[in-house]
Design an enzyme around this catalytic site. Structure first.
Site, PDB file in Angstrom:
ATOM      1  N   GLY A  61      57.489   9.178  35.518  1.00  0.00           N
ATOM      2  CA  GLY A  61      58.728   8.531  35.953  1.00  0.00           C
ATOM      3  C   GLY A  61      58.587   7.028  36.057  1.00  0.00           C
ATOM      4  N   CYS A  62      57.430   6.567  36.513  1.00  0.00           N
ATOM      5  CA  CYS A  62      57.217   5.119  36.653  1.00  0.00           C
ATOM      6  C   CYS A  62      57.064   4.461  35.288  1.00  0.00           C
ATOM      7  CB  CYS A  62      56.007   4.840  37.532  1.00  0.00           C
ATOM      8  SG  CYS A  62      56.300   5.340  39.250  1.00  0.00           S
ATOM      9  N   GLN A  63      56.411   5.141  34.375  1.00  0.00           N
ATOM     10  CA  GLN A  63      56.321   4.585  33.018  1.00  0.00           C
ATOM     11  C   GLN A  63      57.708   4.505  32.388  1.00  0.00           C
ATOM     12  OE1 GLN A  63      52.792   7.112  31.849  1.00  0.00           O
ATOM     13  NE2 GLN A  63      52.236   5.199  30.844  1.00  0.00           N
ATOM     14  N   ALA A  66      59.556   1.568  34.174  1.00  0.00           N
ATOM     15  CA  ALA A  66      58.984   0.266  33.808  1.00  0.00           C
ATOM     16  C   ALA A  66      59.352  -0.102  32.374  1.00  0.00           C
ATOM     17  CB  ALA A  66      57.469   0.284  33.984  1.00  0.00           C
TER      18      ALA A  66
END
Length: 172
Positions: A61-63, A66
Site C-alpha cells: 500500500g505504501c509503495q 508513494a
C-alpha cells in the site's frame, strides 16, 4: 492481513493522543530527513506543505501511494505545494525505499514516533506485532503559516482520495 475491520477507528489507540483538526496550527515537529538533516515546522513555513504519513516503507500500500505521489508530483508542484513523505522508518530504510521506487520527493523519519502521536495517528501493535507502533495512512496539508488546512486519515490498508487532496490544495 489485518485482523481488524476497515474502520480507521479500529486502528488508532486511545493512548491520550489528540487529533489534529483543520484550522489548528500544526503540532511542532523536528524530524530527520532522508539526507540526515533536521527539519522543523519552522522550516516548512513559507510554502504549502503536504505531509504524507506512510505506515511503512516496502509495504504494498505504501509503495502504491508513494508511486502515485511520484507520478503526479508536477500537479502538486503546480499547486505550490512541497510534498514530504513521513514514516517511522529510519532514513537508511527511507533512502532504500526512495531509490527502489525512483521517488522524487523527500522523506522525514519519525523514528521516535513523537510526531505520529502528536498528530493523533499512531497504530499500536501494527500488523499484529506487539510493541511496534506505526501510523495510519494520513495526509495533512499545512498552509504557509503552518495551519492545518486539510486532513485525510484512512486505515493503513486503504488509499487516500488523491483528487480530494489536490482539490483542497487548489483552495489554499
Amino acid at each position: 492481513m489485518w485482523l481488524w475491520g476497515q474502520n480507521p477507528a479500529n486502528f488508532v489507540s486511545n493512548g491520550g493522543s489528540m487529533s489534529v483538526e483543520v484550522g489548528n496550527i500544526a503540532p511542532e515537529l523536528t524530524l530527520v530527513n532522508n539526507e540526515r538533516r533536521s527539519v522543523s515546522l519552522e522550516d516548512l513555513k513559507g510554502k504549502t506543505t503536504v505531509l504524507v504519513f506512510f505506515p511503512g516503507a516496502f509495504t504494498g500500500g505504501c509503495q502504491q501511494e508513494a508511486c502515485t505521489f511520484r507520478d503526479t508530483l508536477e500537479e502538486y508542484n503546480a499547486l505550490g505545494a512541497q510534498v514530504y513523505g513521513v514514516s517511522v522508518d529510519s532514513f537508511f530504510v527511507q533512502n532504500a525505499f526512495i531509490k527502489e521506487n525512483n521517488l522524487n520527493f523527500p522523506f522525514l523519519s519519525d523514528y521516535s514516533r513523537k510526531t505520529i502521536e502528536d498528530y493523533g495517528i499512531p497504530v499500536h501493535d501494527f500488523a499484529g506485532m506487539p510493541g511496534y507502533t506505526s501510523s495510519m495512512r494520513a495526509v495533512f496539508i499545512l498552509d504557509k503559516e503552518g495551519t492545518v488546512r486539510h486532513k485525510t486519515i484512512v486505515a493503513p490498508t486503504e488509499q487516500p482520495n488523491f483528487d480530494d487532496i489536490k482539490e483542497a490544495l487548489g483552495k489554499i
